[in-house]
Scaffold this active site. Structure first.
Site, PDB file in Angstrom:
ATOM      1  N   GLY A   1      -5.703 -58.407 -44.868  1.00 32.65           N
ATOM      2  CA  GLY A   1      -5.315 -58.303 -46.265  1.00 32.65           C
ATOM      3  C   GLY A   1      -4.923 -56.897 -46.668  1.00 32.65           C
ATOM      4  N   ASN A   2      -4.917 -56.651 -47.999  1.00 26.97           N
ATOM      5  CA  ASN A   2      -4.419 -55.397 -48.563  1.00 26.97           C
ATOM      6  C   ASN A   2      -3.017 -55.120 -48.000  1.00 26.97           C
ATOM      7  OD1 ASN A   2      -4.943 -51.930 -48.692  1.00 26.97           O
ATOM      8  ND2 ASN A   2      -4.970 -53.269 -50.440  1.00 26.97           N
TER       9      ASN A   2
ATOM     10  N   GLY B   1       4.450 -53.097 -43.979  1.00 22.30           N
ATOM     11  CA  GLY B   1       4.319 -53.372 -42.544  1.00 22.30           C
ATOM     12  C   GLY B   1       3.929 -54.830 -42.291  1.00 22.30           C
ATOM     13  N   HIS B   2       2.959 -55.329 -43.071  1.00 24.63           N
ATOM     14  CA  HIS B   2       2.552 -56.736 -42.924  1.00 24.63           C
ATOM     15  C   HIS B   2       3.701 -57.685 -43.296  1.00 24.63           C
ATOM     16  CE1 HIS B   2      -1.552 -54.902 -43.881  1.00 24.63           C
ATOM     17  NE2 HIS B   2      -1.789 -55.530 -42.743  1.00 24.63           N
TER      18      HIS B   2
ATOM     19  N   GLY C   1       1.368 -56.017 -35.098  1.00 26.79           N
ATOM     20  CA  GLY C   1       2.052 -54.726 -35.198  1.00 26.79           C
ATOM     21  C   GLY C   1       1.759 -53.844 -33.998  1.00 26.79           C
TER      22      GLY C   1
ATOM     23  N   LYS D   1       1.556 -50.736 -34.167  1.00 24.03           N
ATOM     24  CA  LYS D   1       0.760 -49.568 -34.575  1.00 24.03           C
ATOM     25  C   LYS D   1      -0.609 -49.631 -33.895  1.00 24.03           C
ATOM     26  CE  LYS D   1      -1.425 -48.998 -38.487  1.00 24.03           C
ATOM     27  NZ  LYS D   1      -2.755 -48.391 -38.458  1.00 24.03           N
TER      28      LYS D   1
ATOM     29  N   SER E   1      -0.310 -48.207 -43.300  1.00 25.02           N
ATOM     30  CA  SER E   1      -1.654 -48.678 -42.967  1.00 25.02           C
ATOM     31  C   SER E   1      -2.421 -48.900 -44.261  1.00 25.02           C
ATOM     32  CB  SER E   1      -2.378 -47.623 -42.126  1.00 25.02           C
ATOM     33  OG  SER E   1      -3.769 -47.870 -42.126  1.00 25.02           O
TER      34      SER E   1
END
Ligand code: PAF
Length: 287
Positions: A27-28, A32-33, A149, A151, A187
């Protein structure tokens, strides 16, 4: 878009779906998501996004209690990008025998030793928690494709191992890191940074880029580069700028073992703290 909270509701929502792409998240959600969801949509008509802050992947002194939980805003963003189903379970739904404090009766996965290096060295049990929750989510969603991702390079590596070693018929897709214009990797934890720290947060990416440039300007055949020295210099430069470096590491992108002078596909990874905020980033590249 359907919002589900239990495995039963999820199964009901998935009843007629045969081609499912899955994006697991805590969440949040940021750009990127959303990019992961867009990539997932290219692979299947039905895109499931899970939102679950997984207690098993946080150590006792980490930010589990304060990790931002923004379900309403997350669902609005997912609706705007046309996700099909949100799965936002409770801890009790995911871990029926988890007492909130210790693992007790919860069955967990022991990942391969690479899980104890890099982020795993300073976050013991983290990748066991990640692998366990991802396997459970895979069992619930039963996707054909799952999107992660880059990352979290080490996480992606371990999930590929999970899928291979547990014979799961799921295609894992790694997606390039989405960055702010400064180069800072997106992030959820960027939200913890003070405004002063936010301005300097791209130094982590700049330090990675600097190493990539140094390595690319040498050749494997004619290599007189000392990787350890490059790592030490990059760490020292960041420390002078006020960072506390956890690791700075040049690895083979294929195995995550220490890079040798003949490796062509490399990844340079780093984790470092600015104030109380721990950031990670990496660059994968060909020599
Ligand atoms: O990358 C994350 O957000 C989490 O580690 C994941 C994969 C959703 C598992 O909790």
């Amino acid at each position: 878009m359907k919002i589900t909270h239990t495995a039963t509701e999820l199964r009901q929502a998935l009843k007629n779906q045969t081609n499912i792409a899955f994006v697991p998240t805590m969440g949040n959600l940021h750009a990127g998501h959303i990019h992961l969801v867009e990539v997932a949509k290219q692979h299947a008509q039905c895109v499931v996004v899970s939102i679950f802050v997984n207690p098993l992947q946080f150590s006792v002194n980490e930010d589990l209690a304060t990790y931002p939980r923004t379900l309403v805003a997350d669902c609005e963003k997912l609706k705007a990008v046309d996700a099909t189903i949100v799965f936002a379970p409770t801890v009790a739904e995911m871990y029926p025998d988890f007492d909130g404090d210790q693992l007790n009766q919860t069955m967990t996965i022991t990942p391969p030793p690479i899980a104890n290096a890099l982020c795993g060295a300073s976050r013991p049990g983290h990748f066991s928690g990640v692998a366990t929750v991802v396997l459970k989510l895979f069992n619930m969603v039963m996707p054909q494709v799952a999107v992660f991702g880059q990352k979290d390079f080490q996480q992606l590596f371990i999930i590929k191992q999970l899928v291979k070693q547990f014979n799961l018929p799921i295609k894992i897709i790694g997606v390039d890191t989405v960055r702010e214009t400064s180069g800072l990797a997106m992030s959820s934890r960027n939200g913890y940074l003070s405004s002063a720290h936010r301005k300097q947060a791209n130094q982590l990416n700049l330090a990675l880029q600097h190493i990539v440039t140094q390595i690319k300007s040498s050749t494997p055949q004619n290599n007189n580069l000392d990787f350890q020295q490059l790592e030490n210099e990059a760490s020292a430069r960041l420390e002078i700028q006020g960072w506390v470096v956890d690791y700075f590491s040049i690895k083979s992108a294929l195995t995550l073992d220490s890079a040798s002078s003949t490796d062509v596909r490399l990844v340079v990874l780093a984790a470092a703290k600015l104030g109380n905020t721990r950031l990670i980033d990496n660059i994968e590249f060909l020599r």
